[in-house]
Write an enzyme that holds these catalytic residues in place. Structure first.
Site, PDB file in Angstrom:
ATOM      1  N   HIS A  32       0.825  -1.220   0.000  1.00  0.00           N
ATOM      2  CA  HIS A  32       0.000   0.000   0.000  1.00  0.00           C
ATOM      3  C   HIS A  32       0.846   1.251   0.000  1.00  0.00           C
ATOM      4  CE1 HIS A  32      -3.510  -2.570   1.781  1.00  0.00           C
ATOM      5  NE2 HIS A  32      -3.275  -2.813   0.511  1.00  0.00           N
TER       6      HIS A  32
ATOM      7  N   CYS B 287       3.894  13.177  -7.489  1.00  0.00           N
ATOM      8  CA  CYS B 287       3.072  14.267  -8.010  1.00  0.00           C
ATOM      9  C   CYS B 287       1.661  13.777  -8.321  1.00  0.00           C
ATOM     10  CB  CYS B 287       3.726  14.822  -9.284  1.00  0.00           C
ATOM     11  SG  CYS B 287       2.731  16.118 -10.044  1.00  0.00           S
TER      12      CYS B 287
ATOM     13  N   GLY C  76      -1.169  -9.551  12.499  1.00  0.00           N
ATOM     14  CA  GLY C  76      -1.850  -8.282  12.778  1.00  0.00           C
ATOM     15  C   GLY C  76      -2.591  -7.683  11.613  1.00  0.00           C
TER      16      GLY C  76
HETATM   17  N1  APR Z   1      -0.848  -8.128  17.906  1.00  0.00           N
HETATM   18  C1  APR Z   1      -1.461  -8.831  16.926  1.00  0.00           C
HETATM   19  N2  APR Z   1      -2.575  -8.385  16.256  1.00  0.00           N
HETATM   20  C2  APR Z   1      -3.056  -7.173  16.616  1.00  0.00           C
HETATM   21  C3  APR Z   1      -2.462  -6.377  17.625  1.00  0.00           C
HETATM   22  C4  APR Z   1      -1.313  -6.904  18.274  1.00  0.00           C
HETATM   23  N3  APR Z   1      -0.685  -6.233  19.261  1.00  0.00           N
HETATM   24  N4  APR Z   1      -3.197  -5.229  17.749  1.00  0.00           N
HETATM   25  C5  APR Z   1      -4.195  -5.306  16.835  1.00  0.00           C
HETATM   26  N5  APR Z   1      -4.114  -6.474  16.167  1.00  0.00           N
HETATM   27  C6  APR Z   1      -4.961  -6.945  15.066  1.00  0.00           C
HETATM   28  C7  APR Z   1      -6.428  -6.604  15.197  1.00  0.00           C
HETATM   29  O1  APR Z   1      -7.122  -7.649  15.897  1.00  0.00           O
HETATM   30  C8  APR Z   1      -6.848  -6.553  13.718  1.00  0.00           C
HETATM   31  O2  APR Z   1      -7.247  -7.845  13.268  1.00  0.00           O
HETATM   32  O3  APR Z   1      -4.508  -6.269  13.921  1.00  0.00           O
HETATM   33  C9  APR Z   1      -5.564  -6.161  12.988  1.00  0.00           C
HETATM   34  C10 APR Z   1      -5.601  -4.741  12.459  1.00  0.00           C
HETATM   35  O4  APR Z   1      -6.589  -4.699  11.452  1.00  0.00           O
HETATM   36  P1  APR Z   1      -6.830  -3.336  10.649  1.00  0.00           P
HETATM   37  O5  APR Z   1      -6.883  -2.201  11.598  1.00  0.00           O
HETATM   38  O6  APR Z   1      -7.979  -3.602   9.717  1.00  0.00           O
HETATM   39  O7  APR Z   1      -5.490  -3.156   9.793  1.00  0.00           O
HETATM   40  P2  APR Z   1      -5.068  -3.910   8.462  1.00  0.00           P
HETATM   41  O8  APR Z   1      -5.533  -5.332   8.461  1.00  0.00           O
HETATM   42  O9  APR Z   1      -3.611  -3.695   8.293  1.00  0.00           O
HETATM   43  O10 APR Z   1      -5.862  -3.081   7.321  1.00  0.00           O
HETATM   44  C11 APR Z   1      -5.561  -3.439   5.988  1.00  0.00           C
HETATM   45  O11 APR Z   1      -6.873  -1.586   5.201  1.00  0.00           O
HETATM   46  O12 APR Z   1      -7.487   0.484   5.627  1.00  0.00           O
HETATM   47  C12 APR Z   1      -6.721  -0.245   4.793  1.00  0.00           C
HETATM   48  O13 APR Z   1      -4.763   0.443   3.710  1.00  0.00           O
HETATM   49  C13 APR Z   1      -5.294   0.154   4.978  1.00  0.00           C
HETATM   50  O14 APR Z   1      -3.369  -1.301   4.954  1.00  0.00           O
HETATM   51  C14 APR Z   1      -4.651  -1.097   5.545  1.00  0.00           C
HETATM   52  C15 APR Z   1      -5.604  -2.200   5.135  1.00  0.00           C
END
Ligand code: APR
Length: 262
Positions: free
Chosen positions: A119, A127, A195
């Site tokens: 991402h 730009c 995560g």
């Molecule tokens: N250890 C392990 N897992 C964790 C921890 C931790 N300390 N803290 C949070 N989590 C988990 C949560 O349970 C959740 O499942 O991490 C995950 C975070 O999920 P999101 O907030 O949805 O993030 P992500 O999966 O990276 O989102 C994917 O969505 O919004 C777009 O571009 C953005 O790259 C992002 C993509």
């Protein structure tokens, strides 16, 4: 056999390991995730509103200032034990790559060298008009005061507005990054997904791609996100606890202090 024992044996038996990471691996560094109810960045914002080209077109100063603030926040953060465990595995002889959805640079600052950013990266700018990569002077990286909006700098080539080098909603992933990720995922023995909520395609398809290619998949997440396939192992808990624990179980990485976790 416990899931931790299964995961340890899978790691011991593997050679090529891909770590597929999401916002959760940076949570213990103090970087808010996206969808966590309490700490999620978006409890205050509507992502569809802010993370889009349309939002930038409508209010470039708002979006640019928000990203400057996030870049500053990442600069203040430090890689945590989960980030640091990954290069330790590579130093111990495993062939390790990282495919991340994160736009922070904590994997690189932890010492990981093979990092694919699906991402994009907060550290890059390009730009908005001609898409050429841009460069910022230190003065252009000033942190907006509370409520202050800073206009984005201009492209030296076409005078278009510079934008963050990240992938916004309804934008395609960087061609090369996706191709590299697919090649790594289809050729690994073990994928460790750390995560990520697994909701944003096409990245969310990566664990299934690894399973389909015959790899074992370990999920490390506070919540149970595994799909219970035969070659899927769920480690429910914090990345900063489980990744170092996996390495210690293999005799890799720094031993625990005497009162540390077993
Ligand atoms: N250890 C392990 N897992 C964790 C921890 C931790 N300390 N803290 C949070 N989590 C988990 C949560 O349970 C959740 O499942 O991490 C995950 C975070 O999920 P999101 O907030 O949805 O993030 P992500 O999966 O990276 O989102 C994917 O969505 O919004 C777009 O571009 C953005 O790259 C992002 C993509």
């Amino acid at each position: 056999m416990s899931n931790m024992q299964r995961a340890t044996e899978a790691l011991r038996a593997s050679k090529k390991v891909v770590f597929f990471t999401g916002a959760g691996i940076s949570a213990e560094s103090g970087i808010p995730t996206f969808r966590d109810k309490l700490t999620g960045l978006w409890t205050k914002h509507d992502p569809e509103r802010l993370e889009t080209a349309a939002a930038f077109r409508e209010n470039p100063a708002l979006i640019w200032s928000w990203y400057l603030w996030r870049r500053h926040q990442v600069g203040q953060a430090k890689p945590n034990a989960a980030h640091l465990a990954i290069p330790q595995l590579s130093n111990a002889g495993w062939e390790v790559s990282v495919v991340t959805q994160n736009i922070d640079d904590l994997h690189e600052r932890a010492g990981s060298s093979q990092v694919v950013h699906l991402h994009g990266s907060l550290m890059d700018v390009k730009c908005f008009a001609c898409h050429r990569p841009g460069k910022l002077t230190p003065a252009q990286l000033g942190i907006p005061e509370e409520g202050q909006l800073i206009e984005p700098p201009r492209c030296v080539r076409c005078n278009g507005k510079l934008r963050p080098g990240v992938v916004w909603f309804r934008e395609n992933l960087p061609e090369g990054a996706w191709r590299s990720a697919v090649r790594l995922v289809k050729n690994c023995d073990l994928l460790i997904s750390v995560g990520t909520s697994g909701v944003v395609m096409p990245a969310a398809d990566i664990p299934n791609m690894a399973l389909a290619a015959g790899a074992t998949v370990i999920h490390v997440n506070l919540e149970d996100v595994g799909l219970d396939a035969a070659d899927e192992i769920m480690l429910t808990g914090a990345a900063g606890v489980f990744l170092p624990a996996l390495l210690r179980a293999l005799g890799v990485g720094a031993p625990l202090p005497p009162d540390g976790l077993t």
